[in-house]
Each structure stands twice: as C-alpha cells, then as structure tokens.
Design a protein around this motif. Structure first.
Motif, short mmCIF file in Angstrom:
data_model
loop_
_atom_site.label_atom_id
_atom_site.label_comp_id
_atom_site.label_asym_id
_atom_site.label_seq_id
_atom_site.Cartn_x
_atom_site.Cartn_y
_atom_site.Cartn_z
N ALA A 21 -15.02 112.05 16.92
CA ALA A 21 -13.86 112.72 16.34
C ALA A 21 -13.96 114.23 16.52
CB ALA A 21 -13.72 112.38 14.87
N ARG A 22 -12.83 114.85 16.77
CA ARG A 22 -12.73 116.31 16.78
C ARG A 22 -12.48 116.77 15.35
NH1 ARG A 22 -7.62 120.01 18.69
NH2 ARG A 22 -8.66 122.04 18.55
N LEU A 23 -13.38 117.53 14.78
CA LEU A 23 -13.26 117.97 13.41
C LEU A 23 -12.46 119.27 13.36
CD1 LEU A 23 -16.90 117.31 12.16
CD2 LEU A 23 -14.91 115.78 12.08
N CYS A 24 -11.41 119.29 12.55
CA CYS A 24 -10.52 120.44 12.42
C CYS A 24 -10.45 120.84 10.95
CB CYS A 24 -9.12 120.10 12.93
SG CYS A 24 -9.06 119.50 14.64
N GLU A 25 -11.17 121.89 10.59
CA GLU A 25 -11.17 122.32 9.19
C GLU A 25 -9.87 123.04 8.87
OE1 GLU A 25 -13.82 124.79 5.91
OE2 GLU A 25 -14.38 124.85 8.03
N VAL A 26 -9.24 122.66 7.77
CA VAL A 26 -7.97 123.26 7.37
C VAL A 26 -8.04 123.68 5.91
CG1 VAL A 26 -6.66 121.88 9.03
CG2 VAL A 26 -6.93 121.06 6.68
N ASP A 27 -7.21 124.65 5.58
CA ASP A 27 -7.03 125.05 4.19
C ASP A 27 -5.86 124.28 3.60
OD1 ASP A 27 -9.04 127.09 4.38
OD2 ASP A 27 -7.56 128.36 5.42
N LEU A 28 -5.88 124.10 2.29
CA LEU A 28 -4.68 123.60 1.63
C LEU A 28 -3.56 124.62 1.80
CD1 LEU A 28 -6.12 122.12 -1.69
CD2 LEU A 28 -5.61 120.93 0.45
N LEU A 29 -2.34 124.16 1.70
CA LEU A 29 -1.21 125.05 1.89
C LEU A 29 -1.16 126.10 0.78
CD1 LEU A 29 1.60 122.54 2.91
CD2 LEU A 29 0.01 123.80 4.38
N GLU A 30 -0.68 127.28 1.14
CA GLU A 30 -0.58 128.39 0.18
C GLU A 30 0.73 128.26 -0.59
OE1 GLU A 30 -1.08 131.95 2.42
OE2 GLU A 30 -3.12 131.44 3.04
N THR A 31 0.72 127.39 -1.57
CA THR A 31 1.93 127.13 -2.37
C THR A 31 1.86 127.88 -3.70
OG1 THR A 31 0.84 125.06 -3.01
CG2 THR A 31 2.54 124.92 -1.31
N ALA B 282 -1.37 118.98 2.94
CA ALA B 282 -2.18 119.54 4.03
C ALA B 282 -1.93 118.80 5.35
CB ALA B 282 -3.66 119.49 3.67
N LYS B 283 -1.37 117.61 5.26
CA LYS B 283 -0.99 116.84 6.45
C LYS B 283 -0.07 117.66 7.36
CE LYS B 283 0.01 112.57 5.49
NZ LYS B 283 0.70 111.30 5.07
N LEU B 284 0.73 118.53 6.77
CA LEU B 284 1.68 119.33 7.55
C LEU B 284 0.96 120.30 8.49
CD1 LEU B 284 4.35 120.12 4.80
CD2 LEU B 284 4.20 118.14 6.33
N ARG B 285 -0.31 120.56 8.26
CA ARG B 285 -1.07 121.43 9.15
C ARG B 285 -1.13 120.89 10.58
NH1 ARG B 285 -2.03 126.59 7.18
NH2 ARG B 285 -2.92 126.52 5.08
N LEU B 286 -0.87 119.61 10.77
CA LEU B 286 -0.97 119.07 12.14
C LEU B 286 0.03 119.75 13.06
CD1 LEU B 286 1.47 116.91 13.10
CD2 LEU B 286 0.41 115.53 11.32
N TRP B 287 1.11 120.32 12.50
CA TRP B 287 2.06 121.03 13.36
C TRP B 287 1.47 122.33 13.90
CZ3 TRP B 287 4.22 117.32 10.29
CH2 TRP B 287 5.23 116.55 10.86
N GLN B 288 0.27 122.70 13.44
CA GLN B 288 -0.41 123.88 13.97
C GLN B 288 -1.45 123.52 15.04
OE1 GLN B 288 -1.65 125.46 9.96
NE2 GLN B 288 -0.66 127.32 10.72
N LEU B 289 -1.59 122.25 15.33
CA LEU B 289 -2.60 121.82 16.31
C LEU B 289 -2.18 122.19 17.73
CD1 LEU B 289 -3.53 118.33 14.85
CD2 LEU B 289 -5.08 120.28 15.09
N ASP B 290 -3.17 122.24 18.62
CA ASP B 290 -2.95 122.61 20.03
C ASP B 290 -2.79 121.38 20.92
OD1 ASP B 290 -5.56 121.93 19.42
OD2 ASP B 290 -6.47 123.42 20.75
N TYR B 291 -1.84 120.52 20.57
CA TYR B 291 -1.51 119.34 21.36
C TYR B 291 -0.03 119.33 21.67
CZ TYR B 291 -6.07 117.45 19.94
OH TYR B 291 -7.41 117.27 19.73
N GLU B 292 0.32 118.60 22.73
CA GLU B 292 1.74 118.42 23.06
C GLU B 292 2.38 117.34 22.18
OE1 GLU B 292 2.42 117.65 27.18
OE2 GLU B 292 1.32 119.41 27.85
N ALA B 293 1.62 116.30 21.88
CA ALA B 293 2.15 115.20 21.08
C ALA B 293 1.00 114.59 20.28
CB ALA B 293 2.78 114.13 21.97
#
Length: 274
Positions: free
Chosen positions: A63-73, A108-119
């Motif tokens: 697995a590629r590990l991608c550390e993310v922060d919780l959203l700044e709400t 935090a699932k919404l962070r995936l829209w910041q990933l460097d993939y096409e799909a």
C-alpha cells in the motif's frame, strides 16, 4: 495536505484509516485487492491516529501510505458533527456501529480529491474486493452504488462506501467552500454531503457495493456469482462481540479467511442465505 511518496501510476484504489480499529479492516481490503489481480496503486489515506505498527503492516502489503490531516472545519461544524451530537440528532436505528472513529473523521475522505491520480475508486476499509474491478477507472465522476439493504425503495440514495472520482484541487476547494457553512448539518456525514454535491450522480450496479444486510433482509438478491465488492456496513467482521454474528456467519468467515492471508474460496460454491 497529503504527505506521501509519489504515485506509481495513473489509477488507484483508495481507502481511509483514522485509527487502528479500521486498520484491521484496511489490511484485509488491501489483501483482497492484491488477490483481484489489479495493476493499480492501492493508496491508504491515514491520519496521525494510526500506529506505526499498523502502517508498517499495510506498507508491507504494497500500500502507498498517504498521511492526511483532518479537514480544517469550524468549531460550530465540529460541535454539530461530534459523535454524541450527531447520533442524538440522527441515530442509527437499523444496526449498530462500533466506536472505531468519530463522524468528523469521515470527512477526511474528501482529501482524495487532492491525490496525484487521474482516476480513483474509493472503497471503505470495511469491505472486501471479491473480483477485479479495474473497469471502474474508466467510469466518470461521480459514480456510486445505491444504499440498498432493506428495500428497492432506497435506490434514490447513494452509499459512499464505494465511488469513482477524478482528483482535482479545484474540485476540493469548491467542496470545502460548500461543506462548512453556517447552520449546516450533514446527517450521514460524507455520504449526505457527496449526494448533495453530486446531485446527478451516476448509479453503479449494486454488485460493486453489496451491503452485508442484504444477506438477511433481501436474500433473493444475493448472488455470489456476481458480487464484486462486499461491504460490511454496521457491525464489523473483526468485532469480538458481534450482535449479528450468527446471522452473518458465512460472511464473517469469508472476511476472516482473507484477513488471515488465505486465498478466496470458490465463490460460486458458497452457500446462499437461508
């Protein structure tokens, strides 16, 4: 923000883990994806709440590990979507969920829209991939299966346990502008938000997100020959004290076999619901 090594390819299956409780599920999901023969990346979005031991286990599986922060709400948003407040306003009445993370973690699932993939194809960590699903990378944004586990009347609601997306920082910024506004309340967190954000969402065939309660609520719809993703909504198959364990015993046994590293059985030979 996402902290990770670069992507290996253009496509990825993505899941989210915000604590060790869901890392148990993610390990089985990653194993099942590898067994499906996919050539896509497998990316695990994770927060600081996941232990190094579990991150190492996931990394060893590729697995590629991608550390993310919780959203700044905002504080008001966080109060409205805290566990006790959300469950008091919108209680779960169909099943029980173990307290493995907070409702706020779901966003935090919404962070995936910041990933460097096409799909990407997002899959919740409490799911298993039973057959190759790589064709979904050609599907448009936004596709999700309906939230059907009691009645076909629920086809109008999506389930955010599996969906297709096209990462884009611009899309993420628009999401953030619409997510946290005065007085907002997302009854089922990311699921409710995504349904409103993508009102014209495309329906995936239910075989890409078969919810485990179909087993006893809609047994006529259960077909091992066609299921591609099995989603263990509500109770989790790794729970020691599982209130639905007797009813869901064959599904739990399937999950445990994958979690222990055994190959998938002949799905066509598995018994159906009683």
């Amino acid at each position: 923000m996402i902290r990770s090594r670069p992507a290996r390819g253009r496509h990825a299956y993505v899941t989210l883990v915000t604590g060790d409780g869901y890392a148990i599920g993610a390990e089985a999901l990653v194993r099942s994806l590898a067994m499906s023969g996919t050539e896509a990346d497998i990316a695990v979005l994770h927060t600081a709440g996941v232990s190094g031991e579990w991150l190492e286990r996931l990394a060893r599986l590729g697995a590629r590990l991608c550390e993310v922060d919780l959203l700044e709400t905002s504080d008001a948003f966080n109060r409205a979507h805290a566990r006790d407040a959300l469950h008091a306003a919108a209680p779960f009445t169909k099943g029980t969920k173990p307290p493995l993370h907070t409702p706020l973690d779901n966003f935090a699932k919404l962070r995936l829209w910041q990933l460097d993939y096409e799909a990407v194809v997002f899959i919740d960590a409490d799911a298993l991939v039973l057959r190759n699903c790589d064709r979904l990378f050609a599907y448009p944004e936004f596709c999700a299966a309906p939230n059907v586990y009691e009645s076909v009347a629920d086809f109008h609601r999506l389930n955010s346990g599996v969906f297709t997306a096209r990462p884009s920082e611009a899309t993420f910024e628009v999401m953030m502008a619409r997510l946290d506004v005065p007085g907002v309340f997302w009854r089922r967190t990311d699921q409710t938000f995504l349904q409103e954000f993508f009102p014209g969402w495309h329906g995936l065939p239910v075989i890409y997100n078969v919810l485990q309660y179909v087993w006893f609520n809609m047994p006529a719809l259960w077909n091992w020959e066609t299921i591609r993703i099995l989603h263990y909504q509500y109770e989790k198959p790794w729970q020691a004290d599982h209130p639905r364990a007797a009813e869901l015993a064959p599904l739990i046994a399937l999950w445990r076999g994958v979690a222990e590293g055994r190959p998938l059985p002949d799905l066509g030979a598995l018994p159906g619901p009683a």
